[in-house]
Design an enzyme around this catalytic site. Structure first.
Site, short mmCIF file in Angstrom:
data_model
loop_
_atom_site.label_atom_id
_atom_site.label_comp_id
_atom_site.label_asym_id
_atom_site.label_seq_id
_atom_site.Cartn_x
_atom_site.Cartn_y
_atom_site.Cartn_z
N ASP A 32 58.83 59.51 60.04
CA ASP A 32 57.85 60.01 59.08
C ASP A 32 56.82 58.93 58.77
OD1 ASP A 32 59.41 62.19 59.13
OD2 ASP A 32 60.02 62.14 57.02
N ASP A 36 52.83 59.15 59.05
CA ASP A 36 51.91 58.91 57.93
C ASP A 36 50.88 57.83 58.28
OD1 ASP A 36 53.23 60.83 56.55
OD2 ASP A 36 54.45 59.44 55.36
N SER A 81 59.83 96.20 52.23
CA SER A 81 61.09 95.53 51.91
C SER A 81 62.16 96.09 52.84
CB SER A 81 61.45 95.72 50.44
OG SER A 81 61.68 97.07 50.18
N LEU A 82 63.38 95.68 52.64
CA LEU A 82 64.46 96.11 53.52
C LEU A 82 65.51 96.84 52.70
CD1 LEU A 82 65.06 92.80 55.53
CD2 LEU A 82 64.07 94.90 56.43
N GLU A 112 69.64 88.07 62.36
CA GLU A 112 68.99 86.85 61.91
C GLU A 112 69.48 86.50 60.51
OE1 GLU A 112 64.78 87.57 61.77
OE2 GLU A 112 64.89 88.74 63.62
N LYS A 114 69.09 85.93 56.63
CA LYS A 114 68.13 86.39 55.64
C LYS A 114 67.73 85.17 54.83
CE LYS A 114 67.14 90.11 52.43
NZ LYS A 114 66.48 89.30 51.41
N ASP A 116 66.30 82.87 52.17
CA ASP A 116 66.06 83.06 50.74
C ASP A 116 64.86 82.23 50.32
OD1 ASP A 116 66.36 83.92 48.19
OD2 ASP A 116 68.07 82.65 47.71
N ARG A 135 53.35 88.44 49.63
CA ARG A 135 53.67 89.84 49.82
C ARG A 135 53.10 90.71 48.70
NH1 ARG A 135 59.77 91.73 50.35
NH2 ARG A 135 59.65 93.45 48.91
N GLU A 170 59.03 83.30 56.01
CA GLU A 170 59.39 82.81 54.68
C GLU A 170 59.00 81.35 54.55
OE1 GLU A 170 61.65 84.90 52.23
OE2 GLU A 170 60.67 86.14 53.73
N TYR A 222 59.52 85.43 61.55
CA TYR A 222 60.41 86.38 62.21
C TYR A 222 59.76 87.75 62.46
CZ TYR A 222 60.80 87.19 57.21
OH TYR A 222 60.50 87.37 55.89
N LYS A 286 68.37 93.98 62.96
CA LYS A 286 67.22 94.78 63.40
C LYS A 286 67.51 95.37 64.77
CE LYS A 286 64.24 91.45 61.12
NZ LYS A 286 63.38 90.26 61.27
N LYS A 310 73.74 91.66 52.49
CA LYS A 310 73.65 90.56 51.53
C LYS A 310 75.03 90.04 51.14
CE LYS A 310 69.26 91.49 49.33
NZ LYS A 310 68.59 91.49 48.04
N CYS A 408 103.07 74.95 70.37
CA CYS A 408 102.74 76.22 69.72
C CYS A 408 103.80 76.54 68.67
CB CYS A 408 102.68 77.33 70.77
SG CYS A 408 102.59 78.98 70.04
N CYS A 411 105.90 79.82 70.08
CA CYS A 411 106.74 79.81 71.28
C CYS A 411 107.15 78.41 71.70
CB CYS A 411 106.01 80.50 72.43
SG CYS A 411 104.63 79.54 73.07
N CYS A 426 97.39 77.93 72.59
CA CYS A 426 98.71 77.94 73.20
C CYS A 426 98.51 78.33 74.66
CB CYS A 426 99.60 78.95 72.49
SG CYS A 426 101.03 79.44 73.45
N CYS A 431 103.63 83.85 75.44
CA CYS A 431 103.86 83.58 74.02
C CYS A 431 103.92 84.92 73.27
CB CYS A 431 102.71 82.74 73.49
SG CYS A 431 102.76 82.47 71.73
P1 AMP Z 1 64.37 92.32 49.78
O1 AMP Z 1 63.37 91.39 49.16
O2 AMP Z 1 65.77 92.13 49.29
O3 AMP Z 1 63.89 93.75 49.84
O4 AMP Z 1 64.48 91.85 51.29
C1 AMP Z 1 63.39 91.99 52.13
C2 AMP Z 1 62.73 90.68 52.37
O5 AMP Z 1 63.62 89.77 52.99
C3 AMP Z 1 61.62 90.79 53.35
O6 AMP Z 1 60.45 91.27 52.76
C4 AMP Z 1 61.47 89.35 53.78
O7 AMP Z 1 60.57 88.69 52.91
C5 AMP Z 1 62.84 88.75 53.55
N1 AMP Z 1 63.46 88.21 54.75
C6 AMP Z 1 64.13 87.05 54.82
N2 AMP Z 1 64.60 86.81 56.04
C7 AMP Z 1 64.20 87.84 56.82
C8 AMP Z 1 64.37 88.16 58.20
N3 AMP Z 1 65.05 87.38 59.04
N4 AMP Z 1 63.83 89.30 58.63
C9 AMP Z 1 63.15 90.12 57.79
N5 AMP Z 1 62.97 89.87 56.50
C10 AMP Z 1 63.48 88.74 56.00
ZN ZN Z 2 102.67 80.21 71.95
#
Ligand code: AMP
Ligand code: ZN
Length: 705
Positions: A32, A36, A81-82, A112, A114, A116, A135, A170, A222, A286, A310, A408, A411, A426, A431
């Site tokens: 780093d 810099d 959203s999902l 994948e 999720k 946070d 969003r 994200e 993603y 997905k 989740k 083992c 056995c 083993c 066995c």
């Molecule tokens: P929720 O906010 O609980 O409705 O979850 C949906 C949100 O999860 C999406 O709008 C994304 O911002 C987020 N998210 C995080 N990881 C992923 C991923 N691998 N694929 C799609 N959405 C993701």
């Molecule tokens: Zn064994």
């Protein structure tokens, strides 16, 4: 001046390259500090010669002038959203809906993490970043371009001149970056952020981009929004292409055949969570194919082709009394924590998985420790860490081999370490634990599906059984004889040699109701075993337990090859040409069938009369977009233009399965003249019914499209 220009260009190129190595490839070549240093040199050059500065220079990441506020922007494609769930059961329901919607038996998914973090959408025109947006409500978000430009994981230019490329992902703060940020805030007398997500969201909403620039935000991507001049066919292809364009993607993601593999990968993800730099709150499943996305569509709120699983984390503390070793069907020794019982997520637990030796060492879990157990969603409880302060004196790091006494535990056979799987195994194929595991797998629902053969029954059939017999021999009077019966099942083919008497003698709760003197249960079980001989080939292939061959692949192999003999005869090259069968699978199939012992079991199965060639063919050439593809169709009544056989043949060519009776799994009923009870049944069950004209139209469409 010319020298300065050349130097500036060179520095920019190098800085961009190192930036990419750091964020996208995760393999930095310089420290780093050196980075810099180079950046400072470029800043000085650009300050001395302002005409050298460019808007996309890495120096611009320090952030521009403070903003008045954020402009609202409309997303070209909404950010949806999902749907989400906390249980595997609901995840399987999702899969069932997807399969039904697509008219197929099994679907390829991508799994994948999720992430946070805070979602972001980036828009590039002809390769240049022109907009970054939050969003917001999904339709409209805030224009945070000035802030996003300071994030080094956000490329300012990408390697394409496509007219429009929108990429979504994200933004997050890594764990150590978050800790440093909070430490600095506390020193400065500011209140610390509650968690990395809040800190990230707060940072992106900063009106002063220079403050944002000082926060080490990162990002992973993603998904895409609007695209012009660039297209992808699958999620796999997208995730492989994003890094080439300059976008970091998750270090962990998997393509999965069918929902079983998805579930297994979710468990793996949970175990490997610590490899990720960001916090995750679950996983996202997905459908892989974008063509199938279009077929499934979306509801107003969320797409039908994806689902978030989740975690609902719950933790408890308790004492680790002992570590036992379980031997599975492949011989792997899995360490299990025996715990002081503790309440967790609504139940009392006394055991938890420790995964494997490497995990135990990584967490430095020792006998007698006070440990933290966690249950997330439906995943089995796991030991996630120790409370170091409460460690009793005189403990030692865990050593699986020493713990097992070098052999083992079931056995007494040799054990060896499998470097690929971080596991001890083993080596003894005879066995009893392995035989039991293989038998359980063979009869399980996703394999030969033999009802009535539960764990206890399998255990009884694969172990020695002590039986007591009351004998009255007149001369010496009544006495009780004790006999040991040898295991009835030593390999899966032995199941087919079982008699009702042999089962009855070993039936686990026999003593309790022996008086009934009935063979009813055992006879029923025998019939179920007998019936399984006619199972479809994929069940047998899956049941054999070939490493790396799950249900989905077993189906594929059965479809492609048509018989077990063809599978046994296929060489690696031939196998590898089958779609979805990679080199690893091909090798493991070959290895499996080259083992003398496996071939013996197969010959025993053949002699017992197990069918090796029952395959319900799905038409290979059928148009997968057609109406009938993959559907279960029932024909009833008489059609004018087609005989029953012709109609069946047409349907099969379109990829349909023609079945005889109407039931809940029927997708469509074709009703000709004088249709009777089947039509009625379809109507009560609400199953779509086609008359002859509609049938013809659908057939024509299927062939055309
Ligand atoms: P929720 O906010 O609980 O409705 O979850 C949906 C949100 O999860 C999406 O709008 C994304 O911002 C987020 N998210 C995080 N990881 C992923 C991923 N691998 N694929 C799609 N959405 C993701
Ligand atoms: Zn064994």
């Amino acid at each position: 001046m010319a020298a300065a220009r050349a130097r500036a260009q060179n520095l920019r190129r190098e800085l961009e390259r190192h930036n990419r190595l750091y964020y996208v490839v995760a393999a930095p070549e310089i420290s780093d500090r050196d980075f810099d240093e180079m950046l400072r040199e470029l800043q000085e050059l650009e300050a001395a010669y302002p005409e050298l500065a460019t808007p996309e220079s890495p120096t611009q990441r320090v952030g521009g002038e403070p903003l008045e506020g954020f402009r609202s922007v409309t997303h070209a494609v909404p950010m949806m959203s999902l749907d989400n769930t906390y249980t595997f059961a609901e995840l399987r329901e999702f899969d069932a809906r997807v399969c039904k919607g697509l008219g197929v038996e099994s679907v390829a998914y991508v799994l994948e993490p999720k992430v946070d973090g805070v979602s972001i959408s980036l828009r590039y025109e002809r390769g240049h970043l022109v907009l970054a947006a939050t969003r917001g409500n999904g339709k409209e978000g805030d224009d945070i371009t000035a802030n996003a430009r300071t994030i080094r994981a956000v490329p300012l230019r990408i390697a394409t001149d496509a007219a429009v490329v929108e990429v979504r992902g994200e933004v997050y703060l890594g764990a150590s970056a978050f800790a440093r940020l909070n430490a600095r805030r506390e020193q400065a007398g500011e209140s610390p952020f509650a968690n990395p997500r809040n800190a990230t969201a707060g940072s992106l909403k900063q009106l002063d981009p220079k403050v944002v620039a000082a926060r080490p935000l990162a990002a992973v991507f993603y998904a895409t929004g609007a695209l012009e001049g660039l297209a992808f066919d699958t999620q796999t292809q997208l995730l492989q292409s994003l890094p080439e364009l300059g976008f970091p993607v998750s270090r962990l993601w998997w393509e999965c055949q069918g929902i079983d593999e998805v579930v297994a990968r979710i468990e793996e993800l949970q175990q490997r969570e610590s490899e990720l730099d960001y916090a995750i709150d679950g996983a996202v499943v997905k459908v892989n194919s974008f063509r199938q996305w279009r077929q499934l569509g979306a509801t107003a709120k969320a797409p039908r082709y994806a689902m978030a699983y989740k975690y609902s984390h719950e933790q408890a503390q308790t004492r680790l009394k002992a570590i036992t070793l379980q031997v599975g069907r492949t011989g792997v020794l899995t360490p299990v924590a025996e715990l002081e019982p503790v309440a967790l997520a609504g139940s009392t637990i006394a055991r938890a998985t420790l995964h494997n030796e490497d995990e135990i060492r990584r967490k430095d879990i020792r006998m007698g420790d006070t440990v933290i157990v966690e249950k997330a969603g439906e995943v089995i409880p796991a030991v996630v860490g120790v409370v170091a302060d409460l460690r009793p004196p005189g403990t030692a790091p865990f050593d699986l081999r020493a713990h097992a006494g070098g052999t083992c535990p079931v056995c007494g056979g040799d054990i060896s370490r499998d470097p690929a799987a971080a596991a001890w195994r083993c080596e003894n194929l005879d066995c009893p634990a392995q035989i039991r595991g293989r038998s359980e797998h063979f009869v399980s629902r996703k394999a030969m599906d033999i009802e009535g053969l539960g764990e206890a029954m399998i255990e009884a059939l694969t172990s020695e059984t002590r039986v007591e017999q009351t004998v009255d021999d007149g001369l010496f009077g009544v006495r009780t004889d004790e006999r040991m019966l040898p295991p009835a099942v030593r390999d899966v083919a032995d199941l087919y040699a079982l008699t009702a008497e042999a089962i009855e003698w070993r039936r686990p709760n026999r003593a309790a109701d022996a008086k009934k003197q009935t063979l009813k249960l055992a006879t029923k079980l025998c019939a179920a075993i007998e019936a399984s001989k006619g199972n479809e080939l994929w069940r047998l292939i899956h049941g054999l337990g070939i490493p790396n061959v799950g249900e989905g692949l077993a189906r594929k192999l059965a479809q492609e090859l048509g018989s077990l003999d063809a599978l046994m005869a296929a060489d690696e090259e031939a196998l590898a040409t089958i779609p979805d069968v990679g080199g690893i699978v091909a090798t493991s199939v070959r290895e499996f069938f080259s083992l003398e012992r496996n071939r013996e079991v197969i010959e025993k199965l053949r002699r017992a009369g197990v069918r090796f060639d029952r395959v319900e063919r799905v038409a290979q050439t059928a148009n997968a977009d057609g109406f009938f593809f993959g559907k279960r169709v029932v024909l009833t009544g008489t059609l004018e233009a087609y005989t029953r056989d012709e109609a069946q043949e047409e349907l099969r060519r379109c990829g349909a399965r023609v079945v005889g009776t109407v039931g809940k799994t029927t997708d469509v009923v074709v009703a000709g003249d004088a249709a009777g009870s089947k039509l009625q049944k379809a109507q009560t069950l609400g199953i779509p019914v086609l008359d002859e004209a509609q049938f013809r139209r659908r057939l024509e469409e299927s062939e055309r499209s």
